[in-house]
Design a protein around this motif. Structure first.
Motif, PDB file in Angstrom:
ATOM      1  N   LYS A  42       0.833  -1.211   0.000  1.00 49.30           N
ATOM      2  CA  LYS A  42       0.000   0.000   0.000  1.00 49.30           C
ATOM      3  C   LYS A  42       0.869   1.263   0.000  1.00 49.30           C
ATOM      4  O   LYS A  42       0.520   2.260  -0.656  1.00 49.30           O
ATOM      5  CB  LYS A  42      -0.917  -0.005   1.218  1.00 49.30           C
ATOM      6  CG  LYS A  42      -2.072  -0.987   1.128  1.00 49.30           C
ATOM      7  CD  LYS A  42      -2.947  -0.930   2.373  1.00 49.30           C
ATOM      8  CE  LYS A  42      -4.098  -1.920   2.273  1.00 49.30           C
ATOM      9  NZ  LYS A  42      -4.943  -1.920   3.490  1.00 49.30           N
ATOM     10  N   LYS A  43       1.985   1.192   0.718  1.00 50.53           N
ATOM     11  CA  LYS A  43       2.895   2.337   0.762  1.00 50.53           C
ATOM     12  C   LYS A  43       3.497   2.596  -0.615  1.00 50.53           C
ATOM     13  O   LYS A  43       3.616   3.751  -1.061  1.00 50.53           O
ATOM     14  CB  LYS A  43       3.995   2.069   1.790  1.00 50.53           C
ATOM     15  CG  LYS A  43       4.869   3.268   2.093  1.00 50.53           C
ATOM     16  CD  LYS A  43       5.847   2.949   3.226  1.00 50.53           C
ATOM     17  CE  LYS A  43       6.716   4.166   3.533  1.00 50.53           C
ATOM     18  NZ  LYS A  43       7.677   3.875   4.620  1.00 50.53           N
ATOM     19  N   GLN A  44       3.846   1.519  -1.308  1.00 48.77           N
ATOM     20  CA  GLN A  44       4.393   1.657  -2.660  1.00 48.77           C
ATOM     21  C   GLN A  44       3.341   2.232  -3.620  1.00 48.77           C
ATOM     22  O   GLN A  44       3.649   3.088  -4.454  1.00 48.77           O
ATOM     23  CB  GLN A  44       4.883   0.291  -3.155  1.00 48.77           C
ATOM     24  CG  GLN A  44       6.124  -0.209  -2.411  1.00 48.77           C
ATOM     25  CD  GLN A  44       6.444  -1.662  -2.713  1.00 48.77           C
ATOM     26  OE1 GLN A  44       5.534  -2.462  -2.933  1.00 48.77           O
ATOM     27  NE2 GLN A  44       7.729  -2.013  -2.723  1.00 48.77           N
ATOM     28  N   ILE A  45       2.100   1.759  -3.480  1.00 46.91           N
ATOM     29  CA  ILE A  45       1.015   2.275  -4.334  1.00 46.91           C
ATOM     30  C   ILE A  45       0.819   3.762  -4.081  1.00 46.91           C
ATOM     31  O   ILE A  45       0.635   4.551  -5.018  1.00 46.91           O
ATOM     32  CB  ILE A  45      -0.286   1.501  -4.075  1.00 46.91           C
ATOM     33  CG1 ILE A  45      -0.146   0.052  -4.512  1.00 46.91           C
ATOM     34  CG2 ILE A  45      -1.456   2.149  -4.824  1.00 46.91           C
ATOM     35  CD1 ILE A  45      -1.320  -0.835  -4.103  1.00 46.91           C
ATOM     36  N   GLY A  46       0.878   4.153  -2.810  1.00 51.78           N
ATOM     37  CA  GLY A  46       0.724   5.569  -2.458  1.00 51.78           C
ATOM     38  C   GLY A  46       1.788   6.433  -3.096  1.00 51.78           C
ATOM     39  O   GLY A  46       1.515   7.555  -3.560  1.00 51.78           O
ATOM     40  N   ALA A  47       3.024   5.923  -3.144  1.00 51.78           N
ATOM     41  CA  ALA A  47       4.123   6.689  -3.752  1.00 51.78           C
ATOM     42  C   ALA A  47       3.874   6.874  -5.250  1.00 51.78           C
ATOM     43  O   ALA A  47       4.088   7.970  -5.796  1.00 51.78           O
ATOM     44  CB  ALA A  47       5.445   5.959  -3.511  1.00 51.78           C
ATOM     45  N   PHE A  48       3.416   5.819  -5.919  1.00 52.17           N
ATOM     46  CA  PHE A  48       3.107   5.930  -7.355  1.00 52.17           C
ATOM     47  C   PHE A  48       1.966   6.920  -7.597  1.00 52.17           C
ATOM     48  O   PHE A  48       1.969   7.664  -8.575  1.00 52.17           O
ATOM     49  CB  PHE A  48       2.745   4.555  -7.922  1.00 52.17           C
ATOM     50  CG  PHE A  48       3.911   3.618  -8.050  1.00 52.17           C
ATOM     51  CD1 PHE A  48       5.075   4.016  -8.714  1.00 52.17           C
ATOM     52  CD2 PHE A  48       3.863   2.347  -7.511  1.00 52.17           C
ATOM     53  CE1 PHE A  48       6.164   3.148  -8.831  1.00 52.17           C
ATOM     54  CE2 PHE A  48       4.936   1.485  -7.624  1.00 52.17           C
ATOM     55  CZ  PHE A  48       6.097   1.874  -8.277  1.00 52.17           C
ATOM     56  N   THR A  49       0.996   6.912  -6.696  1.00 47.32           N
ATOM     57  CA  THR A  49      -0.161   7.806  -6.856  1.00 47.32           C
ATOM     58  C   THR A  49       0.274   9.268  -6.774  1.00 47.32           C
ATOM     59  O   THR A  49      -0.199  10.109  -7.556  1.00 47.32           O
ATOM     60  CB  THR A  49      -1.215   7.506  -5.774  1.00 47.32           C
ATOM     61  OG1 THR A  49      -1.579   6.124  -5.838  1.00 47.32           O
ATOM     62  CG2 THR A  49      -2.464   8.357  -5.968  1.00 47.32           C
ATOM     63  N   LYS A  50       1.159   9.575  -5.819  1.00 41.92           N
ATOM     64  CA  LYS A  50       1.646  10.955  -5.677  1.00 41.92           C
ATOM     65  C   LYS A  50       2.359  11.424  -6.941  1.00 41.92           C
ATOM     66  O   LYS A  50       2.277  12.596  -7.316  1.00 41.92           O
ATOM     67  CB  LYS A  50       2.587  11.048  -4.483  1.00 41.92           C
ATOM     68  CG  LYS A  50       1.867  11.005  -3.140  1.00 41.92           C
ATOM     69  CD  LYS A  50       2.850  11.144  -1.991  1.00 41.92           C
ATOM     70  CE  LYS A  50       2.123  11.106  -0.657  1.00 41.92           C
ATOM     71  NZ  LYS A  50       3.067  11.217   0.493  1.00 41.92           N
ATOM     72  N   LYS A  51       3.037  10.510  -7.578  1.00 41.89           N
ATOM     73  CA  LYS A  51       3.762  10.851  -8.812  1.00 41.89           C
ATOM     74  C   LYS A  51       2.871  10.764 -10.048  1.00 41.89           C
ATOM     75  O   LYS A  51       3.335  11.007 -11.161  1.00 41.89           O
ATOM     76  CB  LYS A  51       4.949   9.889  -8.996  1.00 41.89           C
ATOM     77  CG  LYS A  51       6.004   9.986  -7.904  1.00 41.89           C
ATOM     78  CD  LYS A  51       7.087   8.938  -8.126  1.00 41.89           C
ATOM     79  CE  LYS A  51       8.103   8.924  -7.012  1.00 41.89           C
ATOM     80  NZ  LYS A  51       9.135   7.864  -7.207  1.00 41.89           N
ATOM     81  N   LYS A  52       1.604  10.371  -9.824  1.00 43.21           N
ATOM     82  CA  LYS A  52       0.647  10.177 -10.915  1.00 43.21           C
ATOM     83  C   LYS A  52       1.101   9.100 -11.898  1.00 43.21           C
ATOM     84  O   LYS A  52       0.799   9.147 -13.100  1.00 43.21           O
ATOM     85  CB  LYS A  52       0.380  11.498 -11.661  1.00 43.21           C
ATOM     86  CG  LYS A  52      -0.272  12.550 -10.778  1.00 43.21           C
ATOM     87  CD  LYS A  52      -0.644  13.798 -11.550  1.00 43.21           C
ATOM     88  CE  LYS A  52      -1.346  14.807 -10.637  1.00 43.21           C
ATOM     89  NZ  LYS A  52      -1.747  16.021 -11.367  1.00 43.21           N
ATOM     90  N   GLU A  53       1.841   8.128 -11.366  1.00 47.14           N
ATOM     91  CA  GLU A  53       2.255   6.979 -12.168  1.00 47.14           C
ATOM     92  C   GLU A  53       1.182   5.893 -12.003  1.00 47.14           C
ATOM     93  O   GLU A  53       1.365   4.883 -11.311  1.00 47.14           O
ATOM     94  CB  GLU A  53       3.629   6.483 -11.706  1.00 47.14           C
ATOM     95  CG  GLU A  53       4.733   7.503 -11.921  1.00 47.14           C
ATOM     96  CD  GLU A  53       6.092   7.009 -11.423  1.00 47.14           C
ATOM     97  OE1 GLU A  53       6.201   5.814 -11.044  1.00 47.14           O
ATOM     98  OE2 GLU A  53       7.040   7.811 -11.420  1.00 47.14           O
ATOM     99  N   TYR A  54       0.063   6.123 -12.655  1.00 46.95           N
ATOM    100  CA  TYR A  54      -1.109   5.282 -12.427  1.00 46.95           C
ATOM    101  C   TYR A  54      -0.941   3.868 -12.970  1.00 46.95           C
ATOM    102  O   TYR A  54      -1.510   2.909 -12.413  1.00 46.95           O
ATOM    103  CB  TYR A  54      -2.341   5.938 -13.032  1.00 46.95           C
ATOM    104  CG  TYR A  54      -2.647   7.282 -12.412  1.00 46.95           C
ATOM    105  CD1 TYR A  54      -2.809   7.419 -11.040  1.00 46.95           C
ATOM    106  CD2 TYR A  54      -2.755   8.429 -13.197  1.00 46.95           C
ATOM    107  CE1 TYR A  54      -3.084   8.659 -10.468  1.00 46.95           C
ATOM    108  CE2 TYR A  54      -3.027   9.661 -12.637  1.00 46.95           C
ATOM    109  CZ  TYR A  54      -3.185   9.772 -11.276  1.00 46.95           C
ATOM    110  OH  TYR A  54      -3.455  10.994 -10.703  1.00 46.95           O
ATOM    111  N   ALA A  55      -0.158   3.691 -14.027  1.00 48.03           N
ATOM    112  CA  ALA A  55       0.063   2.356 -14.576  1.00 48.03           C
ATOM    113  C   ALA A  55       0.777   1.476 -13.548  1.00 48.03           C
ATOM    114  O   ALA A  55       0.424   0.305 -13.350  1.00 48.03           O
ATOM    115  CB  ALA A  55       0.879   2.440 -15.868  1.00 48.03           C
ATOM    116  N   ASN A  56       1.817   2.050 -12.897  1.00 49.97           N
ATOM    117  CA  ASN A  56       2.532   1.313 -11.855  1.00 49.97           C
ATOM    118  C   ASN A  56       1.614   1.053 -10.650  1.00 49.97           C
ATOM    119  O   ASN A  56       1.679  -0.007 -10.020  1.00 49.97           O
ATOM    120  CB  ASN A  56       3.769   2.077 -11.399  1.00 49.97           C
ATOM    121  CG  ASN A  56       4.873   2.047 -12.454  1.00 49.97           C
ATOM    122  OD1 ASN A  56       4.983   1.075 -13.213  1.00 49.97           O
ATOM    123  ND2 ASN A  56       5.681   3.094 -12.517  1.00 49.97           N
ATOM    124  N   ALA A  57       0.783   2.042 -10.338  1.00 45.69           N
ATOM    125  CA  ALA A  57      -0.155   1.889  -9.217  1.00 45.69           C
ATOM    126  C   ALA A  57      -1.112   0.720  -9.491  1.00 45.69           C
ATOM    127  O   ALA A  57      -1.463  -0.034  -8.573  1.00 45.69           O
ATOM    128  CB  ALA A  57      -0.936   3.182  -9.002  1.00 45.69           C
TER     129      ALA A  57
END
Length: 616
Positions: A42-57
């Motif tokens: 979940k922490k990793q997903i949150g980091a991707f979300t902040k960067k707007k890297e939605y594919a990685n999320a």
């Protein structure tokens, strides 16, 4: 010897080193195969979300789903489905977003968490609305309300009302749209302290303005938008720019030559350019293209093409078609080639229809499964209801049967008591007749014979015999009188009064008041008889034992009961001995038989007070 030892030691070290490497590799592989903790993912997903890297999320959300399924963590499974729906929506991959919203929806239905299920239906309805499937959006939103209405999920309920209102407006039903929009406002009105996001309030307010404009009530619409513009001017430029853009558009619809319209539209475009809001810029360019469509076609075409560019950035086929609907006729009027745009228009139409059909198929399948489940549940509930009904009917039958048995027992006892009373009355009458007709006549005959055989009435012995016989005769007549039949009809009052007065004599003064004939009208015959006998027994007792010189009897009647009070100034008695020593047990039994009450107040040498009470 030394050589062999060295060789052996070498091989031993080699074996140990290889074993250590193997163990280390095994440990590393084991460590790598251990699933990442849900918290870390979940922490990793949150980091991707902040960067707007939605594919990685999305990829890590899939990883989260697998880990949650391994640990059977139901809340995280749902969260993983929702995250994928959310991130696909951000990437404008609406088919995939809808698919995962539907996954979360059906999962929550299985868990019977209808509140979350309703929230997921809101996400699905908004996607259908984005694709221009307004009928489908409305149906999905109404399904969501079935789960959420009358709950505390006010924000989601408002969202569903909002979706239905927009769908009705776009389908050309402004009155229905206004009705649903009013429902959303009623929630705000009835829950003033509810924590509703300001953005939600602004959305339904602007929707109201749009609906009123659809009804051509431009003044009311512009007034609402002006209020929002004043409220957000220094606080929220995004909302402010949206309000003045719509206001400029409606002023133009109200009056094509309104110069203020152009000023408002251009000011909104300037603000949205500074905010770099793709959706806002699309809206501004579309309204400016419409504004210049009839007057400055070249300018209108430039704005329409800008709108198309931002529609492509948004990956919104509905928006792209809206821009192309302006570009194609403008190019035709300006004698420009339109083949590429026409091809694109056709492709977008096909793509949009395909997406709509896919989503309808997803929802139809889910709806079928859920309806089947609901039918099965209804069937089970029906069976339970039938069993419950059978239990209730059996219980009711048992209660009814017990009631019938109770009534029969009561009726039999009542009849038995009645028969016993009738036997008692008949016995009394028979004894009275026997005493009067046989014993009384025999005594009278004996007295006559004694008188005939006595030459002189002054003979003392004969005189005593005659007096004794006369006394016995009078007592027999009194006993006979006590057990004669009682008239319980209209003459009862006179007979009752005559009874009382018959016990008044030179030595005992009895005071009572004659009652009106109607006094006894609503008294049952049985009650009259028992009351008559009770008073008779009290008076006989008084005459035999009390030595009273004064007796008073009063009768009082109200709507519910009759109260009779007997008072004498005789020698009285000890209350503890009244039943066994004074023969008054029969009085109490008679009063009890008519469900009345009797109270004795007496002390030796202080007279007697008796209070009788019985219901009418």
């Amino acid at each position: 010897m030394n050589y062999k030892f060295i060789v052996s030691l070498f091989y031993l070290l080699l074996f140990v080193s290889q074993h250590s490497v193997f163990a280390a590799n095994s440990s590393m592989n084991k460590k790598q195969s251990t699933p990442d903790s849900l918290k870390i993912i979940k922490k990793q997903i949150g980091a991707f979300t902040k960067k707007k890297e939605y594919a990685n999320a999305i990829q890590y959300s899939k990883k989260l789903l697998q880990a949650a399924k391994t640990k059977s963590d139901t809340s995280t499974i749902d969260n993983a489905y929702w995250r994928q729906a959310f991130y696909f929506d951000k990437l404008n991959q609406l088919d995939s977003s809808y698919f995962y919203y539907d996954k979360s929806y059906t999962y929550n239905l299985a868990l019977k968490d209808t509140v979350v299920a309703g929230d997921r239906l809101l996400g699905m309805a908004n996607i259908q609305k984005s694709l221009g499937d307004y009928t489908g959006a409305m149906i999905t939103a109404i399904d969501g309300l079935n789960y959420l209405e009358n709950t505390e999920e006010l924000e989601t309920t408002i969202g569903l009302y909002q979706t239905i209102a927009v769908a009705q407006k776009e389908l050309g039903h402004p009155e229905e749209a206004l009705r649903w929009n009013t429902k959303a406002f009623n929630i705000l009105k009835n829950n003033p302290k509810a924590e509703i996001l300001p953005s939600s309030i602004h959305i339904i307010t602007i929707t109201r303005a749009n609906i009123l404009a659809e009804k051509k009530e431009y003044s009311a619409s512009i007034h609402i938008l002006d209020s929002i513009a004043q409220e957000t001017a220094d606080k929220n430029l995004f909302e402010f720019s949206r309000a003045i853009c719509n206001m400029g558009h409606f002023k133009w619809l109200e009056e094509a030559n309104n110069l203020e319209s152009e000023t408002l539209l251009l000011e909104s475009l300037r603000i949205r350019t500074s905010l770099n809001s793709a959706s806002g810029l699309f809206s501004s360019y579309i309204h400016l293209a419409e504004f210049y469509f009839d007057t400055k076609k070249a300018k209108a075409l430039r704005y329409a093409q800008q709108a198309y560019t931002y529609a492509e950035k948004l990956k919104n086929p509905v928006a792209s078609l809206e821009a192309l609907d302006l570009i194609l006729p403008l190019k035709r009027d300006l004698r420009q080639a339109i083949s590429n745009e026409a091809i694109t228009y056709s492709q977008l139409q096909n793509q949009l229809e395909k997406s709509r059909q896919t989503i309808r198929a997803i929802y139809a399948a889910t709806k079928y499964d859920n309806d089947a489940l609901e039918k099965e549940n209804l069937k089970l509930l029906t069976q339970v209801a039938i069993k419950e009904k059978q239990k209730i009917l059996a219980l009711a039958a048992a209660v009814f049967l017990l009631g019938v048995i109770g009534f029969v027992i009561y009726y039999k006892n009542h009849q038995k008591q009645k028969e016993q009373l009738e036997i008692s009355y008949k016995t009394e009458l028979r004894l009275s007749k026997k005493l009067h007709d046989e014993l009384g006549n025999d005594i009278f005959y004996l007295m006559t014979q004694v008188q005939q055989d006595t030459p002189t009435p002054t003979d003392t012995k004969n005189a005593l015999i005659l007096n004794g016989l006369d006394s016995i005769y009078q007592r027999v007549r009194d006993i006979s009188k006590e057990f004669t039949a009682i008239d319980t009809g209209k003459n009862f009052g006179k007979e009752f009064f005559a009874l009382l007065n018959s016990y008044s004599s030179a030595s005992t003064k009895l005071i009572t008041k004659e009652l009106p004939l109607s006094f006894w009208d609503d008294i049952a015959p049985k009650t009259k008889i028992e009351l008559y006998r009770v008073l008779q027994e009290l008076l006989v007792n008084m005459k035999k034992h009390s030595e009273a010189t004064f007796v008073a009897i009063t009768c009082v009647k109200n709507a519910k009961e009759i109260l009779i009070k007997y008072v004498d100034n005789g020698i009285g008695f000890d209350k503890n001995e009244k039943i066994s020593g004074n023969g008054l047990k029969n009085v109490e039994n008679r009063i009890a038989s008519i469900k009345g009450s009797i109270n004795f107040e007496s002390k030796p040498k202080e007279g007697v007070t008796v209070t009788l009470t019985f219901a009418i």
